[in-house]
Write a protein that holds these residues in place. Structure first.
Motif, mmCIF file in Angstrom:
data_model
loop_
_atom_site.group_PDB
_atom_site.id
_atom_site.type_symbol
_atom_site.label_atom_id
_atom_site.label_comp_id
_atom_site.label_asym_id
_atom_site.label_seq_id
_atom_site.Cartn_x
_atom_site.Cartn_y
_atom_site.Cartn_z
ATOM 1 N N ASN A 116 0.842 -1.191 0.000
ATOM 2 C CA ASN A 116 0.000 0.000 0.000
ATOM 3 C C ASN A 116 0.877 1.240 0.000
ATOM 4 O OD1 ASN A 116 -2.577 -1.276 0.158
ATOM 5 N ND2 ASN A 116 -2.168 -1.714 2.298
ATOM 6 N N VAL A 117 0.337 2.305 -0.540
ATOM 7 C CA VAL A 117 1.024 3.593 -0.534
ATOM 8 C C VAL A 117 0.056 4.613 0.040
ATOM 9 C CG1 VAL A 117 2.206 5.322 -1.928
ATOM 10 C CG2 VAL A 117 2.287 2.928 -2.618
ATOM 11 N N ALA A 118 0.563 5.437 0.953
ATOM 12 C CA ALA A 118 -0.267 6.465 1.589
ATOM 13 C C ALA A 118 0.437 7.814 1.463
ATOM 14 C CB ALA A 118 -0.487 6.131 3.057
ATOM 15 N N ILE A 119 -0.354 8.855 1.374
ATOM 16 C CA ILE A 119 0.215 10.202 1.378
ATOM 17 C C ILE A 119 0.585 10.553 2.822
ATOM 18 C CG2 ILE A 119 -2.009 11.378 1.628
ATOM 19 C CD1 ILE A 119 -0.828 13.509 -0.374
ATOM 20 N N THR A 120 1.656 11.292 2.983
ATOM 21 C CA THR A 120 2.090 11.718 4.315
ATOM 22 C C THR A 120 1.573 13.130 4.595
ATOM 23 O OG1 THR A 120 4.125 12.685 3.458
ATOM 24 C CG2 THR A 120 4.212 10.353 4.145
ATOM 25 N N GLU A 121 1.756 13.577 5.828
ATOM 26 C CA GLU A 121 1.410 14.964 6.167
ATOM 27 C C GLU A 121 2.214 15.929 5.318
ATOM 28 O OE1 GLU A 121 1.533 15.965 10.332
ATOM 29 O OE2 GLU A 121 0.568 14.074 10.893
ATOM 30 N N GLU A 122 3.480 15.597 5.057
ATOM 31 C CA GLU A 122 4.328 16.436 4.205
ATOM 32 C C GLU A 122 3.775 16.485 2.781
ATOM 33 O OE1 GLU A 122 5.482 13.968 6.134
ATOM 34 O OE2 GLU A 122 6.794 14.960 7.584
ATOM 35 N N GLY A 123 3.245 15.347 2.314
ATOM 36 C CA GLY A 123 2.635 15.304 0.987
ATOM 37 C C GLY A 123 1.412 16.186 0.902
ATOM 38 N N ASP A 124 0.581 16.135 1.949
ATOM 39 C CA ASP A 124 -0.593 17.017 1.998
ATOM 40 C C ASP A 124 -0.176 18.489 1.995
ATOM 41 O OD1 ASP A 124 -2.871 15.349 1.955
ATOM 42 O OD2 ASP A 124 -2.622 14.864 4.074
ATOM 43 N N ALA A 125 0.821 18.813 2.802
ATOM 44 C CA ALA A 125 1.284 20.200 2.898
ATOM 45 C C ALA A 125 1.861 20.669 1.559
ATOM 46 C CB ALA A 125 2.333 20.340 4.004
ATOM 47 N N PHE A 126 2.602 19.786 0.893
ATOM 48 C CA PHE A 126 3.168 20.134 -0.404
ATOM 49 C C PHE A 126 2.057 20.405 -1.421
ATOM 50 C CE2 PHE A 126 4.714 18.887 -4.636
ATOM 51 C CZ PHE A 126 5.722 19.818 -4.791
#
Length: 151
Positions: free
Chosen positions: A95-105
Protein backbone atom coordinates in the motif's frame (compact mmCIF):
# COMPACT_ATOMS: atom_id res chain seq x y z
CA UNK A 1 -27.97 11.02 -29.32
CA UNK A 2 -26.71 13.79 -31.60
CA UNK A 3 -23.21 12.64 -32.61
CA UNK A 4 -22.31 16.05 -34.04
CA UNK A 5 -23.15 17.70 -30.71
CA UNK A 6 -21.07 15.11 -28.85
CA UNK A 7 -18.19 15.68 -31.28
CA UNK A 8 -18.33 19.44 -30.80
CA UNK A 9 -18.40 19.10 -27.01
CA UNK A 10 -15.45 16.69 -26.98
CA UNK A 11 -13.42 19.00 -29.28
CA UNK A 12 -14.16 21.97 -27.02
CA UNK A 13 -13.16 20.06 -23.89
CA UNK A 14 -9.91 18.87 -25.51
CA UNK A 15 -9.21 22.41 -26.70
CA UNK A 16 -9.51 23.74 -23.16
CA UNK A 17 -6.45 21.92 -21.81
CA UNK A 18 -3.82 23.62 -23.99
CA UNK A 19 -5.64 26.95 -23.73
CA UNK A 20 -5.70 26.86 -19.92
CA UNK A 21 -2.01 25.91 -19.88
CA UNK A 22 -1.11 28.72 -22.28
CA UNK A 23 -3.24 31.39 -20.59
CA UNK A 24 -2.33 30.61 -16.99
CA UNK A 25 0.97 28.75 -16.82
CA UNK A 26 3.29 30.20 -19.44
CA UNK A 27 3.78 33.59 -17.79
CA UNK A 28 6.70 32.90 -15.52
CA UNK A 29 7.67 29.74 -13.67
CA UNK A 30 6.00 28.46 -10.57
CA UNK A 31 8.55 28.32 -7.80
CA UNK A 32 8.31 24.97 -6.03
CA UNK A 33 10.78 23.70 -3.45
CA UNK A 34 10.72 20.23 -5.02
CA UNK A 35 11.11 19.21 -8.62
CA UNK A 36 8.56 16.56 -9.49
CA UNK A 37 7.78 15.19 -12.92
CA UNK A 38 4.18 15.50 -14.11
CA UNK A 39 3.74 11.77 -13.44
CA UNK A 40 5.09 12.13 -9.88
CA UNK A 41 2.71 15.01 -9.29
CA UNK A 42 -0.27 13.10 -10.74
CA UNK A 43 0.50 10.15 -8.47
CA UNK A 44 0.71 12.48 -5.48
CA UNK A 45 -2.59 14.17 -6.36
CA UNK A 46 -4.28 10.80 -6.71
CA UNK A 47 -2.90 9.73 -3.34
CA UNK A 48 -4.19 12.96 -1.86
CA UNK A 49 -7.64 12.08 -3.10
CA UNK A 50 -7.72 8.39 -2.14
CA UNK A 51 -5.38 8.65 0.90
CA UNK A 52 -4.27 4.99 0.71
CA UNK A 53 -4.01 2.69 -2.30
CA UNK A 54 -2.26 -0.39 -3.55
CA UNK A 55 0.49 0.09 -6.10
CA UNK A 56 -1.59 -1.94 -8.57
CA UNK A 57 -4.61 0.33 -8.17
CA UNK A 58 -2.49 3.46 -8.56
CA UNK A 59 -0.95 1.94 -11.67
CA UNK A 60 -4.39 1.33 -13.19
CA UNK A 61 -5.77 4.75 -12.23
CA UNK A 62 -2.75 6.58 -13.67
CA UNK A 63 -2.45 4.32 -16.70
CA UNK A 64 1.19 3.66 -15.84
CA UNK A 65 2.66 0.17 -15.96
CA UNK A 66 3.36 -1.40 -12.59
CA UNK A 67 7.14 -1.52 -13.18
CA UNK A 68 7.11 2.20 -14.03
CA UNK A 69 5.25 2.95 -10.80
CA UNK A 70 8.28 1.89 -8.73
CA UNK A 71 10.51 4.86 -9.64
CA UNK A 72 7.54 7.26 -9.42
CA UNK A 73 6.76 6.10 -5.91
CA UNK A 74 10.45 5.87 -4.94
CA UNK A 75 10.76 9.61 -5.61
CA UNK A 76 7.67 10.44 -3.53
CA UNK A 77 8.88 8.24 -0.67
CA UNK A 78 12.41 9.68 -0.90
CA UNK A 79 10.99 13.20 -0.58
CA UNK A 80 8.77 12.19 2.35
CA UNK A 81 5.56 12.89 0.42
CA UNK A 82 4.33 9.29 0.49
CA UNK A 83 4.97 6.16 2.49
CA UNK A 84 4.90 2.49 1.54
CA UNK A 85 3.06 0.18 3.93
CA UNK A 86 2.84 -3.59 3.87
CA UNK A 87 -0.61 -5.10 3.84
CA UNK A 88 -1.43 -7.11 6.97
CA UNK A 89 -3.73 -9.54 5.16
CA UNK A 90 -1.51 -10.19 2.08
CA UNK A 91 2.24 -9.69 2.27
CA UNK A 92 2.47 -9.57 -1.55
CA UNK A 93 0.45 -6.34 -1.56
CA UNK A 94 2.11 -2.99 -0.96
CA UNK A 95 0.00 0.00 0.00
CA UNK A 96 1.02 3.59 -0.53
CA UNK A 97 -0.27 6.46 1.59
CA UNK A 98 0.21 10.20 1.38
CA UNK A 99 2.09 11.72 4.31
CA UNK A 100 1.41 14.96 6.17
CA UNK A 101 4.33 16.44 4.20
CA UNK A 102 2.63 15.30 0.99
CA UNK A 103 -0.59 17.02 2.00
CA UNK A 104 1.28 20.20 2.90
CA UNK A 105 3.17 20.13 -0.40
CA UNK A 106 -0.10 19.76 -2.36
CA UNK A 107 -1.54 22.74 -0.46
CA UNK A 108 1.54 24.79 -1.31
CA UNK A 109 1.29 23.86 -5.00
CA UNK A 110 -2.44 24.60 -5.13
CA UNK A 111 -1.81 27.98 -3.49
CA UNK A 112 0.88 28.80 -6.08
CA UNK A 113 -1.39 27.70 -8.95
CA UNK A 114 -4.27 29.71 -7.53
CA UNK A 115 -2.12 32.83 -7.26
CA UNK A 116 -0.90 32.41 -10.85
CA UNK A 117 -4.47 32.04 -12.11
CA UNK A 118 -5.65 35.05 -10.11
CA UNK A 119 -2.83 37.18 -11.55
CA UNK A 120 -4.22 36.53 -15.03
CA UNK A 121 -7.92 36.75 -14.14
CA UNK A 122 -7.55 40.15 -12.51
CA UNK A 123 -7.14 41.56 -16.03
CA UNK A 124 -10.75 40.69 -16.93
CA UNK A 125 -13.69 43.02 -16.34
CA UNK A 126 -15.94 42.11 -13.41
CA UNK A 127 -18.83 41.20 -15.74
CA UNK A 128 -16.65 38.57 -17.44
CA UNK A 129 -15.43 37.28 -14.08
CA UNK A 130 -19.00 36.84 -12.84
CA UNK A 131 -19.98 35.04 -16.05
CA UNK A 132 -16.87 32.83 -15.90
CA UNK A 133 -17.61 31.92 -12.28
CA UNK A 134 -21.20 30.98 -13.09
CA UNK A 135 -20.13 28.99 -16.16
CA UNK A 136 -17.46 27.06 -14.25
CA UNK A 137 -19.93 26.24 -11.47
CA UNK A 138 -22.40 24.95 -14.06
CA UNK A 139 -19.68 22.95 -15.85
CA UNK A 140 -18.61 21.37 -12.56
CA UNK A 141 -22.23 20.53 -11.70
CA UNK A 142 -22.74 18.81 -15.06
CA UNK A 143 -19.41 16.95 -15.00
CA UNK A 144 -20.18 15.55 -11.56
CA UNK A 145 -23.23 13.85 -13.09
CA UNK A 146 -21.16 11.78 -15.52
CA UNK A 147 -20.28 9.09 -12.97
CA UNK A 148 -23.97 8.72 -12.10
CA UNK A 149 -24.73 7.24 -15.52
CA UNK A 150 -23.58 3.83 -16.66
CA UNK A 151 -22.94 2.59 -20.16
Amino acid sequence: MDTQLLGNISENILGLFPMVKKKFFTYGPLDFPLHLSPNNFQALLLLREVRLSTVSDLSKQLNVSRPNMTPLLDKLVELGLADRQSCDSDRRVVNVAITEEGDAFCEQVFHAFSNKIQERLVLLPEEDLLHLGETLNELKRILLKIDNYTL
